[in-house]
Design a protein around this motif. Structure first.
Motif, short mmCIF file in Angstrom:
data_model
loop_
_atom_site.label_atom_id
_atom_site.label_comp_id
_atom_site.label_asym_id
_atom_site.label_seq_id
_atom_site.Cartn_x
_atom_site.Cartn_y
_atom_site.Cartn_z
N ALA A 318 -28.77 62.86 53.51
CA ALA A 318 -28.18 62.73 54.84
C ALA A 318 -29.08 63.41 55.87
N ASP A 319 -29.43 62.65 56.89
CA ASP A 319 -30.22 63.13 58.04
C ASP A 319 -31.68 63.42 57.69
N TRP A 320 -32.09 63.23 56.45
CA TRP A 320 -33.50 63.43 56.12
C TRP A 320 -34.32 62.26 56.66
N GLY A 321 -35.52 62.55 57.09
CA GLY A 321 -36.41 61.51 57.57
C GLY A 321 -37.69 61.45 56.77
N MET A 322 -38.56 60.53 57.13
CA MET A 322 -39.88 60.42 56.52
C MET A 322 -40.93 60.37 57.62
N GLY A 323 -42.05 60.98 57.35
CA GLY A 323 -43.15 61.01 58.30
C GLY A 323 -44.44 60.57 57.66
N ILE A 324 -45.41 60.24 58.50
CA ILE A 324 -46.70 59.78 58.00
C ILE A 324 -47.78 60.28 58.94
N SER A 325 -48.93 60.60 58.39
CA SER A 325 -50.04 61.13 59.18
C SER A 325 -51.34 60.77 58.49
N PRO A 326 -52.44 60.55 59.24
CA PRO A 326 -53.73 60.31 58.58
C PRO A 326 -54.07 61.44 57.61
N PHE A 327 -54.56 61.07 56.45
CA PHE A 327 -54.82 62.06 55.41
C PHE A 327 -55.83 63.10 55.87
N ARG A 328 -56.87 62.66 56.59
CA ARG A 328 -57.88 63.62 57.05
C ARG A 328 -57.28 64.62 58.02
N SER A 329 -56.37 64.19 58.89
CA SER A 329 -55.75 65.11 59.84
C SER A 329 -54.96 66.19 59.11
N GLU A 330 -54.26 65.80 58.05
CA GLU A 330 -53.49 66.78 57.30
C GLU A 330 -54.41 67.77 56.58
N MET A 331 -55.56 67.30 56.12
CA MET A 331 -56.48 68.18 55.41
C MET A 331 -57.05 69.27 56.32
N VAL A 332 -57.36 68.91 57.56
CA VAL A 332 -58.10 69.83 58.44
C VAL A 332 -57.23 70.44 59.52
N ARG A 333 -55.92 70.30 59.42
CA ARG A 333 -55.03 70.68 60.51
C ARG A 333 -55.20 72.13 60.92
N ASP A 334 -55.23 73.07 59.99
CA ASP A 334 -55.30 74.49 60.32
C ASP A 334 -56.68 74.91 60.84
N ALA A 335 -57.70 74.14 60.52
CA ALA A 335 -59.05 74.52 60.92
C ALA A 335 -59.49 73.88 62.24
N ARG A 336 -58.76 72.88 62.72
CA ARG A 336 -59.22 72.13 63.89
C ARG A 336 -59.36 73.00 65.13
N THR A 337 -58.28 73.70 65.51
CA THR A 337 -58.32 74.47 66.76
C THR A 337 -59.37 75.57 66.74
N PRO A 338 -59.43 76.41 65.69
CA PRO A 338 -60.47 77.46 65.70
C PRO A 338 -61.89 76.89 65.77
N LEU A 339 -62.15 75.79 65.07
CA LEU A 339 -63.50 75.23 65.09
C LEU A 339 -63.85 74.67 66.46
#
Length: 869
Positions: A318-339
């Motif tokens: 109930a109320d759960w959803g599904m999401g999708i994102s480019p695989f590369r974006s998920e891999m580098v998400r935490d490093a993007r802003t500092p770099l």
């Protein structure tokens, strides 16, 4: 008869030639072409004319290109001769540009490898990460197995999907037991990535079912190291967690997934319980978009699928959803802003370096005015002089680029050694063709910037004063003085922006490491032990093993206390949901749960706030009890006593009435910057005993020296069990802030370089100004001006430039505050104390840079100055 339009076109082609050649020979060449064109029309008609036009076009372009290349070569040779005449200027300029270009090349190498380079899979832009979305707090969650099966069966916009989860296994056989990283994957995993195995086959759909024949796919490294690249490896067995597994495949050399390469791949062996429970979320899902479908179409389909599952299974979906994102974006998400912040920082450093070299070039242009005047007098136009200045700037920048590339090789090694473990795709970072092109481009841009500034002033030739021996030496031209001052203002402003960023990160990091973690991290050693379920099948066996292990560890010399915990602080999460007591219709609260053995709070130094801790009497046959943290107590029982209260929990062993026997202090379980979350601590013997636990030892001395004793305590119970992830709690806490520490260090280095270059710029401008005003200053002193007045005059001139730069830099720093805010903890981007400290630092450095030229100006001998030319 000639074709007039073609002759006109030919005259346009002649524009490829240098102007002086075109003016001298252009009309004659056009007339000759017209005559030949007429002859060609008479001889062969259109075909002959077309052939003539093509030959002439090629001849004109080739000849013109050759002449221009000769001219460029002449300009370059002249530039080299000119630079060799002034080795001091050339050396300083090249090293300054090398510093800026090298820093940019190093950081861009990382950005290119981590953020820009395509993934090394087939058609990587169609790879996507799919996740479930928790309804209450909109967090991304892994899939449950039944929901994954529904996705795999129903998705039309996805060509294929695969599930995977991290694992680890113990390799036994020859030598000591070895803990290997593993990835448990569904049968379509390699198909989704588009990877063909080097040997053997991928997993079959039947091998996903628990109880099927145990198989494994090994990495190229294991095949080489353990089996000597045996060509008949397929079909042989390897013992993992005491289970003989048949090797069915070997992955290609260099194959990577995520941030590293697992040593082995196991099939996702789904049990009957896994298939039935839609509320257990532990599978990460990778998919490949169908050709012709965009991400938006897949999002719409996933929304519809989630709504259908919520209607079909309201208890769990109930109320759960599904999401999708480019695989590369998920891999580098935490490093993007500092770099990207670092890339911007080194870009500012390069701009400051260019401004510094441009200032030096302006000063050098003053000394070359006689040379420029002579060249102008013998016919060199402004365009010709402009080309020469630009050529010299580009030659300087290319030399700086070569030196910067050498610095980048060294800098990149140092950079990867310090931050490599914190970066995704780090093995793909290197200086390749794209990086070399980037270096060439920024070197050319830097050369244009460096050459354009002196060129804009140097081509303004006054032949009369320029040809005089002493022309202009008595004063500084106002236009050039203003330009040099503007460059200094820009340097100060840019360096201030960098120093403010470094200052804010420094304060943020200081506050972060001052956070109370909630436990005593000194003298604590940890190491994980995992039990193979094939050997320790029953919960009783697992509970007894860890109880015996803790008891044996406590008897070791130098051990003050010992315990075991399922998940160490800062080591992961394991959550459930509980409704508040007496409010069955209220929204359930997310609760972290930890299996522990008696003595855990004593070993970790977690303070007891009320009641009692977990004790030896809390055995499997005793009444169910838990200990909770303060956040749990405040959320579930606001304003009341907690010890002695009861909760009802539908846990791993069914619905149970559980008594809360104690309350302990909060700890930072998920990061120093994260708030404590409600947590309950469960006796390991009373829950589903964990298969893998961390042994915690509080030692009397340096904990590192007790690592061999920890291993012996484990091997005394089972010699085939490795102890892995051995670390002190101080190391674990330190590693949790390692990214912040690294980004701070790098930005601080770049800010220091920028500040050094800016101070050098102020010093250089004032030193040159003093040298140009020597006669004026001597006259002032001869007419009665005090040395203090001269000192004040020069310092005021430099500090005016610095203060204007400070004002502009503060405005620029405010403009960049949104980017910095993502990296800060408990610090505002407009923190007054940091701004004041940085401004004071910049002013102090600028004052020091002003003082030395001012002191030299104040010491001018009037008699010498009056004879100065």
């Amino acid at each position: 008869m000639t074709d007039v339009p073609l002759v006109r076109l030919y005259r346009r082609w002649l524009r490829w030639y240098p102007a002086e050649f075109r003016e001298a020979y252009g009309p004659a060449m056009a007339d000759t072409f017209g005559e030949r064109l007429g002859d060609a029309r008479d001889r062969g008609g259109r075909a002959e004319v077309a052939a003539l036009v093509i030959r002439e076009l090629w001849s004109v372009m080739a000849t013109a290109l050759g002449r221009r290349l000769e001219q460029v070569a002449t300009d370059v040779r002249y530039a080299f001769r000119s630079l060799r005449k002034n080795p001091g200027f050339t050396t300083v300029a090249v090293l300054t540009l090398a510093l800026g270009i090298g820093a940019n090349t190093s950081i861009f190498s990382v950005v290119n490898g981590v953020l820009l380079r395509p993934l090394q899979y087939e058609d990587p832009d169609r790879l996507v990460e799919i996740f479930e979305v928790e309804p209450r707090e909109a967090w991304q969650f892994p899939f449950s197995p039944p929901n994954f099966f529904s996705l795999r069966e129903q998705a039309m916009t996805l060509e294929n999907v695969a599930a995977y989860q991290d694992a680890s296994v113990t390799l036994t056989g020859d030598g000591d037991p070895e803990r290997l990283t593993a990835l448990a994957v569904s049968s379509s995993f390699f198909d989704v990535l588009g990877v063909s195995l080097l040997r053997g086959r991928a997993f079959s759909l039947e091998e996903e079912i628990a109880g099927s024949e145990p198989v494994v796919i090994i990495s190229h490294g294991i095949w080489q190291r353990r089996f000597g690249r045996d060509a008949s490896i397929i079909g042989k067995t390897i013992i993992l967690d005491d289970v003989p597994r048949t090797i069915v495949g070997v992955v290609p050399v260099g194959f990577k997934f995520g941030t590293s390469t697992p040593a082995v791949w196991l099939p996702s062996e789904f049990s009957t319980r896994d298939v039935e429970l839609r509320g257990r979320h532990f599978l990460r899902v990778l998919g490949r978009l169908q050709r012709g479908y965009e991400l938006e179409a897949a999002e719409q389909e996933l929304d519809a699928m989630a709504a259908h599952l919520a209607e079909a299974y309201p208890e769990t979906n109930a109320d759960w959803g599904m999401g999708i994102s480019p695989f590369r974006s998920e891999m580098v998400r935490d490093a993007r802003t500092p770099l990207l912040v670092l890339l911007g920082a080194v870009g500012l450093v390069l701009l400051i370096a260019c401004a510094n070299v441009a200032n030096l070039s302006l000063a050098r242009a003053e000394t070359r005015r006689r040379e420029v005047a002579v060249r102008a007098a013998i016919g060199a136009g402004r365009t010709r002089l402009l080309k020469q200045f630009l050529t010299e700037g580009i030659v300087l920048a290319l030399l700086g680029g070569i030196a910067g590339l050498a610095l980048a090789y060294v800098g990149l090694e140092v950079l990867l050694a310090s931050v490599g473990s914190q970066l995704p795709r780090v093995t793909e970072v290197g200086i390749d063709r794209q990086v070399l092109v980037f270096t060439l481009v920024i070197a050319l841009l830097a050369g244009i910037l460096v050459g354009m500034v002196p060129a804009s002033q140097g081509v303004r030739v006054d032949l009369l004063s320029g040809l005089k021996e002493g022309g202009l030496k008595g004063f500084v031209r106002l236009g050039r003085q203003r330009l040099r001052g503007s460059l200094v203002v820009a340097e100060v402003a840019l360096s201030l922006m960098l120093v403010i960023g470094a200052g804010l990160l420094l304060k943020s990091f200081w506050r972060l490491i001052q956070v109370d973690v909630g436990f005593a991290q000194e003298r604590v050693l940890t190491g994980r032990v995992s039990l193979p379920t094939s050997k320790y099948e029953s919960p009783v066996q697992r509970a007894e093993f860890f109880a015996d292990l803790v008891a044996g560890a406590e008897r070791l010399p130098g051990i003050e206390s010992a315990a075991a915990v399922e998940i160490i602080p800062l080591g992961g999460w394991h959550a459930t949901r509980l409704p508040p007591p007496d409010q069955p219709d209220a929204e359930p609260i997310r609760i972290e749960r930890r299996n522990i053995t008696p003595g855990y709070f004593r070993a970790m130094g977690v303070p007891l706030r009320a009641g009692r801790p977990i004790e030896e009497s809390d055995r499997a046959d005793a009444p169910r009890v838990i200990v909770v943290n303060e956040t749990f107590a405040h959320r579930m029982f606001p304003g009341g006593e907690v010890a002695g209260r009861h909760i009802v929990w539908d846990g791993p062993t069914g619905v149970e009435d559980i008594e809360i026997v104690g309350v302990v202090g909060d700890i930072k379980a998920f990061g120093l910057a994260q708030d404590a979350v409600p947590t309950m601590y469960i006796p390991n013997a009373q829950s589903q005993p964990a298969e893998s636990m961390v042994l915690v030892l509080r030692t009397a001395g340096d904990p590192v020296g007790f690592a061999p004793a920890m291993r012996q305590a484990v091997w005394s119970l089972d010699p085939n069990l490795p102890v892995y992830a051995v670390a002190t709690m101080e190391q674990i806490v330190g590693d949790s802030v390692a990214p912040e520490r690294t980004w701070l260090l790098l930005l601080a280095i770049f800010a220091a370089v920028a500040l050094l270059l800016a101070s050098a710029g102020i010093y250089g401008v004032l030193s040159y100004t003093v040298s140009q005003r020597t006669q004026e200053l001597g006259i002032r002193i001869a007419m009665g001006a005090k040395r203090k007045d001269v000192l004040t005059l020069v310092v005021r001139q430099g500090m005016t430039l610095a203060l204007i730069g400070v004002a502009l830099g503060i405005a620029g720093a405010f403009a960049l505050s949104r980017v910095l805010s993502r990296l800060l903890y408990d610090v505002s981007t407009t923190d007054p104390a940091t701004l004041a400290a940085v401004i004071a630092l910049i002013v102090a450095v600028a004052l020091a840079a002003c003082y030395f030229p001012a002191r030299r100006a104040a010491s001018v001998d009037p008699m010498e100055a009056l004879r100065y030319e």
